[in-house]
Design a protein around this motif. Structure first.
Motif, short mmCIF file in Angstrom:
data_model
loop_
_atom_site.label_atom_id
_atom_site.label_comp_id
_atom_site.label_asym_id
_atom_site.label_seq_id
_atom_site.Cartn_x
_atom_site.Cartn_y
_atom_site.Cartn_z
N LEU A 186 -6.59 12.21 6.65
CA LEU A 186 -5.92 11.30 5.75
C LEU A 186 -4.82 12.03 4.98
CD1 LEU A 186 -8.90 9.33 4.09
CD2 LEU A 186 -7.68 8.82 6.22
N THR B 37 -3.10 8.12 7.83
CA THR B 37 -3.22 9.49 8.33
C THR B 37 -1.86 10.11 8.65
OG1 THR B 37 -3.29 8.84 10.66
CG2 THR B 37 -5.40 8.81 9.46
N ARG C 196 -11.14 10.56 10.30
CA ARG C 196 -10.41 9.69 9.38
C ARG C 196 -11.25 8.51 8.91
NH1 ARG C 196 -8.48 9.02 14.60
NH2 ARG C 196 -7.99 6.92 15.37
#
Length: 267
Positions: free
Chosen positions: A66, A50, A96
């Protein structure tokens, strides 16, 4: 007379053969297939990379999307998992983790809903959320008698300290007393894993994909695998396979990158 005798012999042979065929034992392969209904195999993975991972900032309950590299590694993970039929998929309620799960399933060629469970979240870092990793761990290093985060990480890799010690020390030095300690994270993570295992068994067992977070997964594994397996941070999209049978969890290789590597070769 001879014809009658031949017919009687033939009929007896057929009847005898039929009876023995009915009484024949079940092949081992069939027995094993039936036994697998009593097993749940978890493929537990850390989410893809990320923005905060790239910036080396603490990312617990806070969330960032991400990166391109994070999407790519999730795709490779999916390709590497192709051929493994999943009966269910779970993630934390962080974007994420959810994004990684959906990408991986898509590239594995499987259409499954992703069930979110907040118990699968990363450790909550309290006032340190979003802070630089080096700044967050500085008071921990000082408390434990090390120079900095790098020194703490090296001590962890050598077995001089444990992940549990690091997490508990971070919680202890937090002036707001809101950072989660190792027991808190372990308890909620293991409870989630147990509940998912029971639900999956009730539905016939099978393979389950779980996308969670690095420190949370390692905290969950405490007491389930030797401590020396918890000395290195989990890489993004690494997989830890855990089986559940007869009310017991068995942990395979921790942080395995073979699925990502396999997916990369197929790309």
């Amino acid at each position: 007379m001879m014809k009658k005798t031949l017919w009687k012999t033939l009929i007896s042979f057929l009847v005898f053969g039929f009876i023995n065929a009915q009484a024949a034992p079940v092949p081992a392969s069939s027995a094993q297939a039936t036994a697998e209904k009593d097993v749940v195999t978890f493929y537990i993975t850390r989410h893809g990379k990320t923005l905060f991972n790239t910036a080396h900032r603490a990312q617990g309950w806070s969330d960032t999307p991400l990166t391109a590299a994070g999407v790519s590694v999730a795709e490779d993970l999916g390709r590497g998992l192709k051929g493994i039929p999943f009966t269910a998929a779970y993630s934390s309620d962080s974007g994420r983790a959810r994004q990684t799960a959906k990408i991986a399933l898509t590239f594995a060629g499987q259409t499954l809903p992703v069930t979110e469970d907040e118990r699968l979240r990363e450790t909550f870092f309290g006032p340190y959320e979003g802070e630089l990793d080096a700044v967050m761990w500085a008071p921990v290093a000082k408390k434990l008698g090390f120079a900095d985060l790098s020194s703490v990480t090296q001590a962890l890799s050598k077995g001089q300290i444990t992940l549990e010690t690091m997490m508990n020390t971070l919680a202890a030095v937090d002036p707001t007393h809101t950072t989660e300690n190792a027991t808190q994270v372990k308890t909620r993570m293991q409870a989630a894993l147990h509940d998912i295992a029971q639900k999956t068994l009730a539905e016939g067992g099978g393979n389950v994909l779980i996308v969670s977070h690095g420190m949370a997964i390692m905290a969950m594994l405490q007491g389930m695998t030797p401590e020396e397996n918890l000395r290195a941070p989990l890489q993004n999209a690494s997989v830890t396979v855990v089986t559940y049978k007869d009310s017991k969890f068995t942990v395979g290789k921790v942080g395995d990158m073979q699925f990502v590597e396999k997916g990369t070769r197929q790309n």
